[in-house]
Design a protein around this motif. Sequence first.
Motif, PDB file in Angstrom:
ATOM      1  N   THR A 108       0.815  -1.216   0.000  1.00 37.17           N
ATOM      2  CA  THR A 108       0.000   0.000   0.000  1.00 37.17           C
ATOM      3  C   THR A 108       0.847   1.264   0.000  1.00 37.17           C
ATOM      4  O   THR A 108       0.342   2.344  -0.299  1.00 37.17           O
ATOM      5  N   SER A 112      -3.297   6.079   0.059  1.00 33.09           N
ATOM      6  CA  SER A 112      -4.658   5.604  -0.187  1.00 33.09           C
ATOM      7  C   SER A 112      -4.883   5.202  -1.632  1.00 33.09           C
ATOM      8  O   SER A 112      -5.512   4.166  -1.910  1.00 33.09           O
ATOM      9  N   ARG A 116      -5.689   1.397  -2.817  1.00 33.99           N
ATOM     10  CA  ARG A 116      -6.937   1.084  -3.523  1.00 33.99           C
ATOM     11  C   ARG A 116      -6.640   0.372  -4.850  1.00 33.99           C
ATOM     12  O   ARG A 116      -7.317  -0.606  -5.200  1.00 33.99           O
ATOM     13  N   GLY A 138      -6.284   6.173   6.649  1.00 37.57           N
ATOM     14  CA  GLY A 138      -6.628   6.688   5.333  1.00 37.57           C
ATOM     15  C   GLY A 138      -6.697   5.561   4.318  1.00 37.57           C
ATOM     16  O   GLY A 138      -7.607   5.495   3.486  1.00 37.57           O
ATOM     17  N   VAL A 139      -5.726   4.658   4.384  1.00 41.15           N
ATOM     18  CA  VAL A 139      -5.711   3.484   3.517  1.00 41.15           C
ATOM     19  C   VAL A 139      -6.906   2.587   3.809  1.00 41.15           C
ATOM     20  O   VAL A 139      -7.598   2.123   2.898  1.00 41.15           O
ATOM     21  N   ALA A 142     -10.158   3.964   2.432  1.00 40.79           N
ATOM     22  CA  ALA A 142     -10.209   3.889   0.973  1.00 40.79           C
ATOM     23  C   ALA A 142     -10.470   2.458   0.510  1.00 40.79           C
ATOM     24  O   ALA A 142     -11.304   2.213  -0.375  1.00 40.79           O
ATOM     25  N   THR A 159      -6.043   0.130  11.929  1.00 39.24           N
ATOM     26  CA  THR A 159      -6.687   1.405  11.624  1.00 39.24           C
ATOM     27  C   THR A 159      -7.328   1.917  12.902  1.00 39.24           C
ATOM     28  O   THR A 159      -8.177   1.252  13.499  1.00 39.24           O
ATOM     29  N   TYR A 208      -4.116  13.652   8.648  1.00 35.93           N
ATOM     30  CA  TYR A 208      -5.078  12.812   7.935  1.00 35.93           C
ATOM     31  C   TYR A 208      -6.067  12.272   8.953  1.00 35.93           C
ATOM     32  O   TYR A 208      -5.970  12.564  10.147  1.00 35.93           O
TER      33      TYR A 208
END
Length: 452
Positions: A108, A112, A116, A138-139, A142, A159, A208
Amino acid sequence: MSNNNFSRRGVLKTGAVTAGGLMLPTYLRADAHAGYTNAPGDTVKIGFNVPQTGAYAEEGLDELRAQELAVEHLNGIGDGGMLNTFSEKNLDGTGILGKKVEFVTGDTQTKSDVARASAQSMIQKDGVIMVNGGSSSGVAIAVQGLCQEAGIIFMAGLTHSNDTTGKDKKANGFRHFFNGYMSGAALGPILEQEYGTDRNAYHLTADYTWGWTQQESMQASTEAIGWNTTETVLTPVGAGDFSSYIAPVLNSGADTLILNHYGGDMVNSITQATQFGLKDKQVNGKDFKIIVPLFSELMAAGAGSNIEGVFGSMNWNWQLQDEGTQAFVKSFGEKYGRPPSGSAHTCYVQTLLYADAVTRAGTFNPCGVVEALEDFEFDGMGNGPTFYRGADHQCFKDVLVMKGVPSASGSDNMVGYDTVEIVEVTPRAQVEYAPDHPMFAGGDLGECNPGA
């Protein structure tokens, strides 16, 4: 047919017989049982989407180690780890519903758009039926949105933003990890006990979704005990050099620095704050203090002696003495030569929870998995009795308050792992909140999407 045969999401409940002859509930959407995205053939493939490069790479690589270990245990390789301690006894080392588990991986980069795209490739090209991982909110947000659109289950990794199961929650997404609100709720009473009710706090915050909600949560908890918020400053992820952000703290009148940073950013900012002499200063007649609301063993290893005396919180730690923790620590240690981090733990657990949900549901249909995980209570996974709330797909369990300490062993394999100690196991009741709490307002869980 009795109304009891229908769930609140309009999912028809029937029955399925496992290889052992046990009747288990099966969940199939009455309006979409013709098919679903990436229905498996002889094997089942899942995607591990983690940061292998970038500011959070250390966390991501440890997640990947644990994910690979989980697949081994599901396929009957090794000692089984938490399959032996999990309160549910549906997983027996024969894969998932008798299908061998395979996996693909992606990087990743803690970005983000990259995350994705990686998940999209896993779904479209590799045919994965579940995506697990991530070390950035953020990742996670998304990828969770993408999985919702594609009809794939997303079992979030690391997260911590309130938004993941708040305004950005999705029916196809689930979070085992705790969140910013829980960190604040656990840390507040300890900070009052240790540092009193008269402090001036300066926040440096990753710019973020995670940083924003972590700062909001810590402000609420510290102001509730009487602390004043002197300043809040946003910093870019991956900045590397934080000296220009730390220098103004010296003349701000603050006697406490709260670093809402994670991964390599936290290592750099706390190291530079120590080099500026903040930990040796006295302000307002008080010894200057640094707080890192969320940290990990890997971050402690990077920070070295700079982590000593610093309070923070964790989702889980290898030093817990419950049976599940010790089983996982043994398996991980034998394979990799050191204890697992908290990020490794949550990805391992999420992988097993998905496999168990599929088995209980008797189907890989995402809507069956959603139904099986909602309002699911379990134990034996390292955090005591745990509840996956149906209203927002957030897990509720005990939270750990941690403190940095000098290394006890001096072993290279234990660097970071013996420089944090558990100060308190905060009971689940102290960190629970209502689904409509203001910090989690907005958004709509929506309906599960089975995809194709």
